[in-house]
Design an enzyme around this catalytic site. Structure first.
Site, PDB file in Angstrom:
ATOM      1  N   ASP A 381       0.905  -1.108   0.054  1.00  0.00           N
ATOM      2  CA  ASP A 381       0.115   0.075   0.053  1.00  0.00           C
ATOM      3  C   ASP A 381       0.815   1.123  -0.026  1.00  0.00           C
ATOM      4  O   ASP A 381       1.907   1.057   0.455  1.00  0.00           O
ATOM      5  CB  ASP A 381      -0.936   0.013   1.218  1.00  0.00           C
ATOM      6  CG  ASP A 381      -2.086   0.761   1.005  1.00  0.00           C
ATOM      7  OD1 ASP A 381      -2.378   1.515   0.116  1.00  0.00           O
ATOM      8  OD2 ASP A 381      -3.054   0.886   1.722  1.00  0.00           O
ATOM      9  N   GLU A 384       3.597   4.717  -3.660  1.00  0.00           N
ATOM     10  CA  GLU A 384       4.051   5.881  -4.690  1.00  0.00           C
ATOM     11  C   GLU A 384       5.538   6.421  -4.381  1.00  0.00           C
ATOM     12  O   GLU A 384       6.142   6.717  -5.753  1.00  0.00           O
ATOM     13  CB  GLU A 384       3.171   6.948  -4.741  1.00  0.00           C
ATOM     14  CG  GLU A 384       1.537   6.528  -5.262  1.00  0.00           C
ATOM     15  CD  GLU A 384       0.855   5.845  -3.981  1.00  0.00           C
ATOM     16  OE1 GLU A 384       0.014   5.063  -4.403  1.00  0.00           O
ATOM     17  OE2 GLU A 384       1.322   5.994  -2.654  1.00  0.00           O
ATOM     18  N   ASP A 451      -7.977   4.838  -3.417  1.00  0.00           N
ATOM     19  CA  ASP A 451      -9.195   5.284  -2.266  1.00  0.00           C
ATOM     20  C   ASP A 451     -10.119   6.076  -3.246  1.00  0.00           C
ATOM     21  O   ASP A 451     -10.032   7.138  -3.085  1.00  0.00           O
ATOM     22  CB  ASP A 451      -8.414   5.895  -1.254  1.00  0.00           C
ATOM     23  CG  ASP A 451      -7.652   4.962  -0.344  1.00  0.00           C
ATOM     24  OD1 ASP A 451      -7.456   4.008  -0.667  1.00  0.00           O
ATOM     25  OD2 ASP A 451      -6.699   5.762   0.402  1.00  0.00           O
TER      26      ASP A 451
END
Length: 663
Positions: A381, A384, A451
């Site tokens: 998760d 980035e 999300d």
């Protein structure tokens, strides 16, 4: 200033630039340009140079022009350095450098600070697909400006598929943008000081994806367990809570393949281990043993964030394995910390995925603290990494500044896990990831959309986003079924959305239920959790429909295994636009809200509230069997299909064995 033959390719030197064009795989070339030297050790997303193509032919004329032929692709190089890419058999122009005009600096621009640009001609009627995951709600991205960055709901994969019959990889991990204008296509890299792209010609989209995945890496086979149903929520806070959910699935006779353990199961960010207090995760090994006995894999959340005082912080800092800040010191951002109190935050650092030593250190912790206890999958998760843009732009990685190397982070983070799993003897690595770059597929990237909102509009955007991910070469796509942020399980309107999204998820390459349902936790904190999010959480009517789709998914799994083998062999994505298999049908290129699951299953999701009918187009080139009624329809048919709440329109190519699995 004339061209010369070098290592089977072409090279041209001027006072301003070195230009190199060389065969790179069948039907393809790699083009590099620099105002200085061309560094042969910078691969970008491309694997080692392929063996020299015996079909390649290179010709340099006395007039200063040159020509390179490699399979279906011809490169015509003019005396002034302008390139034109054509289909070898027909001579048709596929793509060309932008023609010069007054005050035009291109087609290749080398600017101060390492910024570079490449300008191409634009073409009326051209359709452009790929570029990763972007939630603008379009399949054809002609006319869009796409930032080449990573973010929560943005995953840049700079591969572009064109309806003109070419595919182009912008082989530069720098931050930048691509402008797909009416008069020009312009690629920009904010750093790195080089132009580097790869282009291939193909008669079909399948040929183009085959060539692209050949040079950037085929995906590994999907693990058998991954094609089943994944259960998740924000978040199961204890071992007992998680096990109770799995036991209930088994008591109800519902299929379940994976249960997900979300964030803050750890004592500190970057410890990469369970908090083993009696009230939380006291015996992870016993938990995974019980799960294995029930036929369920455990996936755990892993963040790249490292908290001061965690088990790894000092070791990573002293080894130079943390991301640095261009303003000095380590790059940090505030995240919730148990030490600061459940609702408070502390500045935290980031491990540097572009450093081989940092990747090895991460894997050692994951192997020792999770895999050795029976954890079967890692959810990477916030990979980035998750930072505000103004902070992300200050990052200094081992591979270079953010301006020149930021997009490498998710690729190499996924590689850390894949390399570790392969070294441990697992030849089917798979990681659930929020971001990716070109080549991530070869490391087993399972990309989801981040999300996202809990709305019908959001569901509609996922359909197009997933198809562009497919045309970017990523075969394994999924979304948070029901959306992520919000959704009231007791609200009839939300229940309808959840059902429609679950139906879409049933025919997605990977099927995963996740979200932060109401009543939501009041703060973003280490003790947060959301409302119930299991299939029985949405009332009896919804439960019956969701249960039926879980059983349908189980019946589809042999077909998904077949698609996994196809992706591994040819790079063909499991979910794909209709034009992928029916490129001769002009109308198939116009349909952006329906898709194929493999070559044989046609799916028309419902993404409008209250819709009980929707239009469906059946591509020319096959006859189609209605999966519910058994009625056979010819290709080219456009119909209004009934969409009662309990199902969406699904059709099967006549003469295949898939129809029996759908009934």
């Amino acid at each position: 200033m004339s061209y010369r033959v070098r290592a089977g390719g072409l090279e041209r030197h001027t006072a301003e630039e070195i230009l190199r064009i060389e065969p790179w795989g069948p039907d393809a070339v790699r083009v590099r340009a620099s105002s200085g030297t061309i560094d042969p050790t910078v691969p970008g997303a491309l694997e080692s140079p392929p063996s020299p193509s015996p079909q390649a032919e290179v010709l340099v004329s006395d007039e200063g022009r040159a020509r390179l032929l490699n399979g279906r692709l011809v490169v015509e190089a003019s005396a002034d350095g302008r390139l034109r890419f054509c289909h070898a058999a027909s001579g048709r122009e596929l793509l060309a450098d932008k023609a010069p005009y007054t005050h035009h600096a291109g087609p290749c621009v080398h600017a101060a600070g390492g910024r570079t640009e490449q300008h191409f001609e634009a073409y009326d009627g051209e359709r452009l697909h790929g570029l990763g995951r972007h939630l603008h709600g379009r399949l054809d991205q002609k006319g869009c400006v796409i930032d080449l960055v990573q973010g929560n709901t943005v995953a840049t994969i700079p591969f572009l598929h064109s309806s003109r019959g070419y595919g182009l990889l912008w082989n530069n991990p720098a931050a930048g943008r691509v402008e797909l204008g009416a008069d020009t296509t312009r690629w920009t890299a904010d750093g790195g000081g080089r132009v580097d792209y790869w282009i291939t010609a193909g008669d079909t989209p399948a040929q183009i994806l085959d060539a692209y995945t050949l040079v950037t890496g085929r995906p590994p086979l999907l693990p058998e367990w991954a094609s089943g149903f994944w259960q998740s929520k924000l978040r199961y806070r204890t071992q007992d809570e998680l096990l109770a959910v799995v036991r209930e699935y088994r008591e109800r006779g519902l299929p379940l393949s994976v249960i997900v353990c979300d964030f803050f199961h750890w004592p500190k960010m970057g410890g990469w281990r369970f908090e083993e207090e009696e009230s939380e995760w006291p015996d992870p090994a016993a938990m995974t043993e019980e799960l294995a006995g029930l036929g369920v894999k455990l996936a755990v959340s892993v963040w790249p964030t490292v908290e001061p005082g965690s088990d790894t912080y000092d070791e990573l800092r002293m080894s130079g394995h943390l991301v640095r800040d261009a303003d000095g010191g380590l790059l940090t951002f505030a995240w919730p910390s148990r030490e600061a109190g459940p609702a408070l935050t502390l500045p935290m650092a980031y491990y540097d995925a572009t450093h081989p030593g940092a990747r090895a250190a991460l894997w050692q912790r994951l192997n020792d603290n999770y895999r050795s206890l029976g954890v079967g999958c890692f959810w990477l998760d916030a990979c980035e990494p998750d930072l505000p843009r103004e902070v992300a732009d200050r990052a200094v990685y081992a591979a270079g500044s953010a301006a020149e190397a930021a997009n490498l982070y998710p690729l190499l983070h996924t590689r850390a896990v894949a390399d570790g799993l392969r070294a441990a003897g697992e030849d089917r690595p798979l990681s659930l990831v929020r971001s990716a770059w070109a080549g991530s597929r070869r490391h087993g990237a399972l990309l989801w959309s981040g999300d996202i909102p809990t709305t019908f509009d959001s569901l509609a955007r996922q359909i197009r986003a997933g198809l562009n991910v497919a045309m970017s070469g990523i075969p394994w796509w999924n979304t948070d079924i029901g959306g992520f942020g919000g959704g009231d399980p007791d609200d009839p309107a939300y229940r309808e959305l959840l059902i429609r999204w679950f139906q879409y998820g049933t025919f997605s390459p990977v099927m995963r239920l996740h979200g932060n349902r109401k009543p939501n936790h009041p703060t973003f904190s280490t003790d947060m959790t959301g409302g119930p999010n299991e299939v029985w959480s949405y009332g009896e009517e919804a439960y019956g429909i969701l249960r039926d789709h879980l059983m349908l998914r189980e019946r589809l799994r042999p077909y998904l295994t077949r698609l996994s083998e196809e992706a591994h062999r040819t790079g063909a994505p499991a979910m794909r636009p209709r034009f992928f298999d029916f490129p001769e049908d002009a109308q198939a290129w116009d349909v952006d809200d329906q898709f194929l699951l493999g070559p044989d299953v046609l799916v028309a999701p419902v993404y409008e509230a209250g819709a009980r009918v929707r239009q469906v187009y059946l591509p020319v080139g096959a006859r189609w069997l209605d999966a519910v009624t058994g009625r056979v329809l010819k290709g080219g048919t456009r119909l209004d299909a009934r969409t009662p709440l309990e199902r969406i329109p699904v059709y099967v190519r006549e003469g295949t064995d898939v129809a029996a699995w759908l009934r």
